[in-house]
Design a protein around this motif. Structure first.
Motif, PDB file in Angstrom:
ATOM      1  N   ARG A 171       4.056   7.455   2.009  1.00  0.00           N
ATOM      2  CA  ARG A 171       4.487   6.374   2.887  1.00  0.00           C
ATOM      3  C   ARG A 171       3.961   5.055   2.324  1.00  0.00           C
ATOM      4  O   ARG A 171       3.061   5.036   1.481  1.00  0.00           O
ATOM      5  CB  ARG A 171       3.977   6.579   4.311  1.00  0.00           C
ATOM      6  CG  ARG A 171       4.589   7.775   5.028  1.00  0.00           C
ATOM      7  CD  ARG A 171       4.278   7.720   6.507  1.00  0.00           C
ATOM      8  NE  ARG A 171       4.663   8.927   7.212  1.00  0.00           N
ATOM      9  CZ  ARG A 171       4.499   9.112   8.513  1.00  0.00           C
ATOM     10  NH1 ARG A 171       3.944   8.143   9.258  1.00  0.00           N
ATOM     11  NH2 ARG A 171       4.860  10.234   9.086  1.00  0.00           N
ATOM     12  N   THR A 172       4.509   3.960   2.829  1.00  0.00           N
ATOM     13  CA  THR A 172       4.082   2.633   2.391  1.00  0.00           C
ATOM     14  C   THR A 172       3.825   1.739   3.594  1.00  0.00           C
ATOM     15  O   THR A 172       4.391   1.943   4.676  1.00  0.00           O
ATOM     16  CB  THR A 172       5.136   1.965   1.489  1.00  0.00           C
ATOM     17  OG1 THR A 172       6.377   1.867   2.212  1.00  0.00           O
ATOM     18  CG2 THR A 172       5.364   2.775   0.222  1.00  0.00           C
ATOM     19  N   THR A 173       2.977   0.748   3.395  1.00  0.00           N
ATOM     20  CA  THR A 173       2.679  -0.197   4.462  1.00  0.00           C
ATOM     21  C   THR A 173       2.230  -1.529   3.861  1.00  0.00           C
ATOM     22  O   THR A 173       2.058  -1.657   2.645  1.00  0.00           O
ATOM     23  CB  THR A 173       1.601   0.360   5.411  1.00  0.00           C
ATOM     24  OG1 THR A 173       1.496  -0.480   6.567  1.00  0.00           O
ATOM     25  CG2 THR A 173       0.248   0.465   4.725  1.00  0.00           C
ATOM     26  N   PHE A 174       2.039  -2.523   4.736  1.00  0.00           N
ATOM     27  CA  PHE A 174       1.668  -3.871   4.294  1.00  0.00           C
ATOM     28  C   PHE A 174       0.260  -3.897   3.699  1.00  0.00           C
ATOM     29  O   PHE A 174      -0.582  -3.064   4.004  1.00  0.00           O
ATOM     30  CB  PHE A 174       1.697  -4.845   5.475  1.00  0.00           C
ATOM     31  CG  PHE A 174       3.076  -5.205   5.971  1.00  0.00           C
ATOM     32  CD1 PHE A 174       4.212  -4.538   5.519  1.00  0.00           C
ATOM     33  CD2 PHE A 174       3.238  -6.211   6.909  1.00  0.00           C
ATOM     34  CE1 PHE A 174       5.473  -4.874   5.988  1.00  0.00           C
ATOM     35  CE2 PHE A 174       4.487  -6.557   7.382  1.00  0.00           C
ATOM     36  CZ  PHE A 174       5.608  -5.884   6.929  1.00  0.00           C
ATOM     37  N   ILE A 204       0.844  -1.192   0.000  1.00  0.00           N
ATOM     38  CA  ILE A 204       0.000   0.000   0.000  1.00  0.00           C
ATOM     39  C   ILE A 204       0.877   1.240   0.000  1.00  0.00           C
ATOM     40  O   ILE A 204       1.787   1.373   0.831  1.00  0.00           O
ATOM     41  CB  ILE A 204      -0.919   0.040   1.227  1.00  0.00           C
ATOM     42  CG1 ILE A 204      -1.900  -1.126   1.209  1.00  0.00           C
ATOM     43  CG2 ILE A 204      -1.677   1.360   1.287  1.00  0.00           C
ATOM     44  CD1 ILE A 204      -2.771  -1.193   2.451  1.00  0.00           C
ATOM     45  N   TYR A 205       0.619   2.133  -0.925  1.00  0.00           N
ATOM     46  CA  TYR A 205       1.176   3.480  -0.902  1.00  0.00           C
ATOM     47  C   TYR A 205       0.099   4.382  -0.301  1.00  0.00           C
ATOM     48  O   TYR A 205      -1.083   4.249  -0.655  1.00  0.00           O
ATOM     49  CB  TYR A 205       1.477   3.976  -2.316  1.00  0.00           C
ATOM     50  CG  TYR A 205       2.532   3.200  -3.068  1.00  0.00           C
ATOM     51  CD1 TYR A 205       3.814   3.731  -3.264  1.00  0.00           C
ATOM     52  CD2 TYR A 205       2.252   1.946  -3.625  1.00  0.00           C
ATOM     53  CE1 TYR A 205       4.777   3.046  -3.981  1.00  0.00           C
ATOM     54  CE2 TYR A 205       3.215   1.244  -4.332  1.00  0.00           C
ATOM     55  CZ  TYR A 205       4.478   1.799  -4.505  1.00  0.00           C
ATOM     56  OH  TYR A 205       5.429   1.110  -5.215  1.00  0.00           O
ATOM     57  N   TYR A 206       0.476   5.312   0.588  1.00  0.00           N
ATOM     58  CA  TYR A 206      -0.560   6.217   1.096  1.00  0.00           C
ATOM     59  C   TYR A 206      -0.040   7.630   1.271  1.00  0.00           C
ATOM     60  O   TYR A 206       1.158   7.874   1.446  1.00  0.00           O
ATOM     61  CB  TYR A 206      -1.195   5.681   2.381  1.00  0.00           C
ATOM     62  CG  TYR A 206      -0.327   5.629   3.622  1.00  0.00           C
ATOM     63  CD1 TYR A 206      -0.366   6.665   4.572  1.00  0.00           C
ATOM     64  CD2 TYR A 206       0.484   4.525   3.897  1.00  0.00           C
ATOM     65  CE1 TYR A 206       0.386   6.600   5.732  1.00  0.00           C
ATOM     66  CE2 TYR A 206       1.234   4.450   5.059  1.00  0.00           C
ATOM     67  CZ  TYR A 206       1.191   5.494   5.979  1.00  0.00           C
ATOM     68  OH  TYR A 206       1.939   5.430   7.130  1.00  0.00           O
ATOM     69  N   HIS A 256     -12.732   9.800  -3.560  1.00  0.00           N
ATOM     70  CA  HIS A 256     -12.505   8.364  -3.487  1.00  0.00           C
ATOM     71  C   HIS A 256     -11.184   8.141  -2.742  1.00  0.00           C
ATOM     72  O   HIS A 256     -10.234   8.903  -2.917  1.00  0.00           O
ATOM     73  CB  HIS A 256     -12.420   7.737  -4.877  1.00  0.00           C
ATOM     74  CG  HIS A 256     -13.605   8.036  -5.734  1.00  0.00           C
ATOM     75  ND1 HIS A 256     -14.831   7.450  -5.536  1.00  0.00           N
ATOM     76  CD2 HIS A 256     -13.760   8.876  -6.797  1.00  0.00           C
ATOM     77  CE1 HIS A 256     -15.684   7.900  -6.429  1.00  0.00           C
ATOM     78  NE2 HIS A 256     -15.069   8.769  -7.207  1.00  0.00           N
ATOM     79  N   ALA A 257     -11.136   7.068  -1.946  1.00  0.00           N
ATOM     80  CA  ALA A 257      -9.968   6.873  -1.090  1.00  0.00           C
ATOM     81  C   ALA A 257      -8.962   5.863  -1.629  1.00  0.00           C
ATOM     82  O   ALA A 257      -7.763   5.998  -1.384  1.00  0.00           O
ATOM     83  CB  ALA A 257     -10.423   6.433   0.301  1.00  0.00           C
ATOM     84  N   LEU A 258      -9.420   4.863  -2.361  1.00  0.00           N
ATOM     85  CA  LEU A 258      -8.567   3.720  -2.694  1.00  0.00           C
ATOM     86  C   LEU A 258      -8.730   3.286  -4.143  1.00  0.00           C
ATOM     87  O   LEU A 258      -9.836   3.290  -4.680  1.00  0.00           O
ATOM     88  CB  LEU A 258      -8.931   2.536  -1.786  1.00  0.00           C
ATOM     89  CG  LEU A 258      -8.373   1.155  -2.135  1.00  0.00           C
ATOM     90  CD1 LEU A 258      -6.857   1.110  -1.915  1.00  0.00           C
ATOM     91  CD2 LEU A 258      -9.075   0.073  -1.316  1.00  0.00           C
ATOM     92  N   SER A 259      -7.621   2.890  -4.732  1.00  0.00           N
ATOM     93  CA  SER A 259      -7.657   2.223  -6.032  1.00  0.00           C
ATOM     94  C   SER A 259      -6.527   1.202  -6.086  1.00  0.00           C
ATOM     95  O   SER A 259      -5.600   1.243  -5.280  1.00  0.00           O
ATOM     96  CB  SER A 259      -7.526   3.231  -7.180  1.00  0.00           C
ATOM     97  OG  SER A 259      -7.878   2.616  -8.411  1.00  0.00           O
ATOM     98  N   ILE A 296      -6.615  10.300  -4.806  1.00  0.00           N
ATOM     99  CA  ILE A 296      -6.927   9.221  -3.873  1.00  0.00           C
ATOM    100  C   ILE A 296      -5.860   9.192  -2.794  1.00  0.00           C
ATOM    101  O   ILE A 296      -4.759   9.732  -2.965  1.00  0.00           O
ATOM    102  CB  ILE A 296      -7.009   7.851  -4.577  1.00  0.00           C
ATOM    103  CG1 ILE A 296      -5.686   7.517  -5.280  1.00  0.00           C
ATOM    104  CG2 ILE A 296      -8.179   7.802  -5.555  1.00  0.00           C
ATOM    105  CD1 ILE A 296      -5.634   6.112  -5.866  1.00  0.00           C
ATOM    106  N   THR A 297      -6.183   8.558  -1.689  1.00  0.00           N
ATOM    107  CA  THR A 297      -5.249   8.488  -0.556  1.00  0.00           C
ATOM    108  C   THR A 297      -4.429   7.215  -0.557  1.00  0.00           C
ATOM    109  O   THR A 297      -3.248   7.229  -0.220  1.00  0.00           O
ATOM    110  CB  THR A 297      -6.029   8.585   0.767  1.00  0.00           C
ATOM    111  OG1 THR A 297      -6.752   9.810   0.792  1.00  0.00           O
ATOM    112  CG2 THR A 297      -5.088   8.530   1.974  1.00  0.00           C
TER     113      THR A 297
END
Length: 442
Positions: free
Chosen positions: A291-294, A151-153, A190-193, A267-268
């Protein structure tokens, strides 16, 4: 007398010309064509790696040729082989693994050193990479550009919505909750793609230690059917459907199409390959904090923990190359495995450093402390299971076509259609493809 002397001089001159021609011919470099699908920032890095190798080896030259997308590269290589016009090296994405194993067109990687009278330690490569591309315990393609998804955020978005950027969502339920808060706060519509939505579906199964198809995920024999829809996919895709209805998840298209929405701040959250990392960082610049996460899991504790999947690509060698060409190829592969080259490749693309020595070098210099975003996916894949068929990754001949049907199902779900019905229809089409493919080997 004069005629004999003239004839003698002619013979000497001819011999000298032929000798010089032979020297000139011997000095011609051996060139090997290398078909690939690297674009954008990855293309620049690849071209530099190849140019550096060529500069060090003037008599051994690699000629890189961009031939389109991953799927196009696989299709074109197979067609070119039938016409006797294939390159010496071809880059094939992980989806093409079984097809290449079944093709009869390649020299398995483990046989290359043997054919040249050399040895090579394949234990120097990262275990999940070797495990994915091996058959019967032997490596069949050369490790090159391996990745996984993460995940990139946008940390600034979380702050703007009153959310803690140090606590990104870890479950799909939290992702839904965060998305609603971001939309309610007016931060995004929209938050996610997803990038590679079909691969994200595959990863969701593997993360919960669930196989994609029967026959041990295609590792105990050619699969005859996919394992879904099932209880897990019902639960997951009902949640994705709810997220789509509420605007949290938006279908972003195939491969890297969704990147633009993230990079522009629309998007976030973006679920995408690690190979996009450096391109995203360069494009975003100082616009916002990336930032990135699992990858997220379902909160339901009934599902076991598995692992994220190896993605990206590896290198295959045509079985029609000459011994001279094979020597060039092996030297190039050895060059790619050099610690300094593997470190450069990782730092400038986001692909995994393929060797254990490169990982150690990066750790010793404190690279992962300087750039924790480069560490995320690496920690993710090394912290999961590696001893199950689900975590090792799927093997299937018509995998590229299967992904198209999964994308079709996900797009239907994003547009409000019934998740179970959409997935059932795509599963039927994939099972038909498997039956057709398997007929060739009966």
């Amino acid at each position: 007398m004069f005629q004999r002397r003239l004839k003698y001089m002619f013979v000497i001159t001819l011999a000298l010309v032929l000798a010089l021609a032979g020297v000139a011919a011997a000095q011609e470099p051996v060139t090997v064509e290398f078909w690939h699908s690297m674009t954008g920032a990855r293309l620049e890095v690849l071209n530099k790696v190849v140019a550096d190798f060529n500069a060090l080896n003037p008599m051994m030259q690699i000629e890189p040729v961009l031939v389109g997308t991953y799927e196009e590269c696989l299709t074109r290589f197979r067609a070119a082989y039938q016409a006797g016009q294939e390159p010496g090296i071809v880059q094939i994405y992980e989806v093409g693994t079984q097809t290449m194993h079944d093709s009869g067109m390649i020299i398995p990687a483990y046989q290359i050193p043997e054919r040249l009278g050399e040895t090579w330690d394949f234990g120097q490569y990262i275990r999940p990479i070797v495990q994915y591309y091996s058959k019967d315990g032997n490596l069949w393609s050369w490790p090159f550009a391996s990745s996984t998804a993460m995940i990139y955020y946008n940390a600034d978005h979380l702050r703007a919505a009153g959310l803690d950027p140090n606590k990104p969502p870890t479950t799909w339920e939290e992702m839904y909750e965060y998305g609603l808060k971001l939309i309610e706060a007016g931060v995004v519509k929209h938050a996610l793609s997803f990038g590679w939505p079909d691969w994200m579906f595959e990863n969701a199964l593997a993360l919960h230690d669930l196989e994609y198809a029967n026959m041990g995920n295609g590792r105990e024999g050619r699969p005859t059917a996919v394992t879904w829809p099932n209880e897990f996919t019902d639960e997951l895709l009902e949640l994705w459907a709810k997220m789509a209805r509420d605007g949290v998840w938006i279908y972003g298209g195939a491969e890297y199409n969704a990147n633009a929405a993230f990079q522009s701040g629309e998007i976030t959250f973006l679920m995408q390959s690690t190979s996009s990392l450096d391109g995203i960082l360069k494009t975003v610049g100082d616009s916002f904090e990336v930032r990135t996460t699992f990858l997220p899991r379902l909160a339901n504790p009934k599902y076991a923990r598995g692992n994220s999947l190896i993605g990206g690509n590896s290198l295959y060698v045509s079985n029609r190359v000459t011994d001279e060409e094979l020597r060039v190829i092996f030297e190039f592969f050895k060059y790619l495995s050099r610690t300094d080259v593997a470190v450069y490749w990782h730092k400038n693309t986001g692909y995994f450093p393929a060797t254990n020595a490169a990982v150690k070098a990066l750790m010793d210099e404190g690279w992962f402390n300087q750039s924790p975003n480069h560490l995320t996916a690496f920690l993710q894949i090394l912290s999961g299971k590696t001893d199950t068929h689900a975590s090792a990754g799927m093997r299937m001949g018509p995998f590229a076509q299967a992904r198209e049907w999964v994308r079709t199902a996900l797009e239907k779900i994003a547009n409000g259609e019934d998740p179970r019905a959409a997935l059932e229809y795509s599963a039927e089409q994939i099972n038909a493809l498997l039956a057709e493919y398997n007929e060739f080997f009966e």
